[in-house]
Scaffold this motif. Structure first.
Motif, short mmCIF file in Angstrom:
data_model
loop_
_atom_site.label_atom_id
_atom_site.label_comp_id
_atom_site.label_asym_id
_atom_site.label_seq_id
_atom_site.Cartn_x
_atom_site.Cartn_y
_atom_site.Cartn_z
N ASP A 502 0.81 -1.21 0.00
CA ASP A 502 0.00 0.00 0.00
C ASP A 502 0.84 1.26 0.00
O ASP A 502 0.44 2.28 -0.56
N GLN A 505 1.84 1.90 -3.58
CA GLN A 505 0.66 2.30 -4.35
C GLN A 505 0.27 3.74 -4.03
O GLN A 505 -0.06 4.52 -4.94
N ASP A 506 0.36 4.13 -2.77
CA ASP A 506 0.06 5.51 -2.39
C ASP A 506 0.98 6.49 -3.10
O ASP A 506 0.54 7.55 -3.58
N GLN A 520 -9.29 6.54 -2.11
CA GLN A 520 -10.14 5.74 -1.23
C GLN A 520 -11.53 5.57 -1.83
O GLN A 520 -12.13 4.50 -1.76
N LEU A 527 -6.74 -0.95 -1.78
CA LEU A 527 -5.74 -0.46 -0.83
C LEU A 527 -5.92 -1.11 0.53
O LEU A 527 -4.93 -1.43 1.21
N GLN A 528 -7.16 -1.31 0.93
CA GLN A 528 -7.40 -1.98 2.20
C GLN A 528 -6.91 -3.43 2.16
O GLN A 528 -6.32 -3.93 3.12
N LYS A 531 -3.40 -4.21 3.01
CA LYS A 531 -3.01 -4.13 4.42
C LYS A 531 -3.12 -5.48 5.13
O LYS A 531 -2.75 -5.61 6.29
#
Length: 599
Positions: A502, A505-506, A520, A527-528, A531
């Motif tokens: 993540d 990716q961010d 989001q 993205l979640q 994690k």
């Protein structure tokens, strides 16, 4: 043997081994010939043709092209001298005992006869007519072969992937809209007024979630949808062979894909030697003016930027000057060179500079007089030309000039008859940049540090190992772990190592100008998922329509799709897209106004 309620054999199963036996056949009347009270009918089914003989004029009289008939008759050898060496059934014929018309046919809008396939009298109408009567067009042998080949290729790909322990998984076609470069087709959600589903442009995010879910080897013949402006040989809905793998590198994906390609090409009897060649993206652009180079022929681009470094010719005082050789082109008439100018302008260029090397070595053409004596004297050697050749030039930004020269290179080869559809030149294009600019880097009005970037492939592509720490500091030079497979100047497919962290990716999304809130909203679910322990993964997707058309030697992908769309996404067969009734519109909720609920 193909026995059903209507037949005991298919047409091409009736061979010399059945001489003397009674057979029952069913199919279309392909063509009829009358000879002194005897009618010869070419009966056609999905396998091909067989000749039937009707000695009763009353039986033969009503038969017309494309009537559907059932015949019962005895197999015999054709008389000496009447064999047809072009037919699998050319040594035999079936003498009719009984004949039944199963369905009649109206006069045809165009001929579909197998016997006329290669004859000038069987001129096909425009594509809109073919698509409006697609069910007739599909009867033509070429279309039958193409769709059978497509089926064989699909079967071969499935077997190859299953042998490598892949699992076929279907992903949904009603999803949330996510940015992938083109407009989404959207569908109103009747039960949630004011909300919409999107049809997937690809299963990209879903297949990455399958990797997070532990489906380590996934594939799917996926239907995809993109609402793009009309472009030749593009379809609003298309199919891709979508593949994803966990715990793999670029090399693993390439090796797997090569095995699939080898199996696919074997369906037509071609043996593909592995491994396939590779070329870097930069070399492809520099040498061929394309990121999907056609390697069936040579004639590479020539970089003359340094050669014209101090030129007095203002047009060549540019960031890049390149050329491509036109063998034997010096004798080309002026009007044809003028036509080349129009050809270039249609591709967005201002024109196409050229010179000619006469048979006596004299340099001719509009550009020649603008060059210095030194440039004229050394040009033939610099471009590798001989007397009688010509050279085309492009000058300006590197990418636009190379793209123009690349198109010239292919067009020269096409006109010279060098693009043989049965020759297959594969290559992997590797080492792509991670990003590309969306502004003009030569525009002085663009402030440093304010350039805009988009993904070269898509926003989920992993930066190469050397750029993991610095890609967002120098996006102009950052490289990615991505790869395209190219055949005969067509991109068959592409893929990449995916981002599975993540934090990376961010950072990629930040370079692309996608703020955390927007990220989001659009794909927070991905993205979640990152994690919760996402494995390293990579994949590839082959454009199935394009791949089939290459192997079939078809001039258009529409000829390997059963029911394609015409220009603008129109369907001449069904009339889609079409208006809906007021009642249907009300049911969809597209006119829902949330403010009305507050009143």
């Amino acid at each position: 043997m193909s026995q059903t309620a209507y037949r005991t054999y298919h047409a091409t199963e009736v061979t010399e081994q059945l001489i003397g036996e009674e057979v029952t056949l069913a199919g279309w009347v392909d063509r009829r010939r009358d000879h002194g009270g005897v009618a010869f009918i070419d009966l056609r089914d999905s396998t091909g043709l067989v000749q039937i003989v009707i000695n009763d004029e009353e039986i033969a009289r009503p038969l017309r092209s494309e009537f559907v008939i059932q015949v019962i008759g005895k197999v015999r050898l054709r008389p000496d001298g009447n064999e047809n060496v072009h037919l699998k059934t050319g040594k035999i014929e079936v003498v009719v005992k009984e004949l039944k018309v199963l369905a009649k046919s109206d006069a045809l809008p165009f001929q579909v006869s197998t016997a006329l396939e290669n004859e000038s009298e069987n001129k096909l109408p425009g594509e809109d007519v073919r698509l409006a009567y697609r069910y007739l067009d599909l009867r033509r042998p070429e279309m039958q072969r193409n769709l059978k080949l497509r089926s064989d290729m699909t079967r071969a790909a499935r077997h190859a992937l299953e042998d490598m322990d892949f699992t076929e998984v279907e992903t949904p076609t009603f999803i949330k809209s996510t940015p992938e470069g083109a407009r989404d087709f959207v569908v109103p959600a009747r039960l949630v007024p004011g909300s919409w589903y999107a049809l997937p442009q690809s299963p990209q995010l879903l297949k990455q979630l399958l990797m997070v879910g532990g489906i380590e080897r996934y594939y799917q013949l996926a239907r995809c949808y993109r609402d793009e402006d009309f472009r030749a040989d593009r379809q609003p809905e298309f199919t891709q062979l979508d593949i994803e793998m966990s715990y793999v590198s670029q090399e693993d994906v390439i090796a797997m894909a090569e095995h699939v390609i080898q199996a696919i090409w074997k369906t037509r009897g071609y043996e593909i030697t592995l491994p396939l060649p590779r070329i870097t993206w930069q070399d492809a652009m520099d040498h061929y003016g394309s990121d999907k180079p056609d390697l069936r022929f040579g004639n590479q681009l020539i970089d003359l930027t340094e050669y014209f470094k101090g030129t007095p010719f203002r047009v060549f005082q540019a960031a890049y000057v390149g050329a491509v050789l036109f063998k034997g082109g010096s004798s080309t008439p002026r009007r044809q060179f003028d036509a080349w100018q129009e050809w270039a302008r249609q591709r967005g260029a201002k024109g196409l500079a050229y010179v000619q090397f006469g048979d006596d070595g004299e340099l001719k053409g509009p550009v020649a007089k603008n060059l210095s004596d030194e440039e004229r004297n050394g040009l033939k050697e610099a471009v590798g030309a001989e007397n009688g050749d010509a050279v085309f030039f492009a000058a300006g930004s590197r990418e636009s000039s190379q793209l123009l020269l690349g198109a010239v290179r292919v067009e020269l080869a096409r006109r010279a008859g060098l693009l043989h559809p049965d020759d297959f030149a594969f290559t992997w294009v590797v080492d792509f940049p991670l990003f590309k600019r969306t502004d003009d880097p030569d525009d002085d009005d663009v402030a440093v540090g304010h350039s805009k970037w988009t993904s070269m492939h898509h926003p989920f592509t992993m930066p190469s190992a050397d750029w993991i720490d610095t890609f967002d500091k120098d996006p102009e030079h950052a490289m990615s772990d991505s790869y395209d497979i190219v055949c005969n100047g067509e991109e068959m497919g592409g893929g990449s190592v995916r981002i599975h962290r993540d934090d990376i990716q961010d950072r990629v999304l930040k370079v692309l100008g996608i703020e955390p809130e927007e990220a989001q909203e659009k794909f927070g679910f991905l993205l979640q998922a990152f994690k919760f322990g996402a494995p390293p993964h990579a994949g590839i997707a082959l454009g199935w329509d394009r791949t089939v058309s290459i192997l079939a030697g078809a001039s258009s992908i529409r000829d390997v799709i059963a029911f394609p769309k015409a220009g603008g996404g129109r369907d001449p067969l069904t009339g889609a897209p079409a208006p809906i009734s007021d009642e249907q519109r009300a049911d969809t909720g597209v006119d829902y106004d949330p403010d009305e609920d507050d009143d």
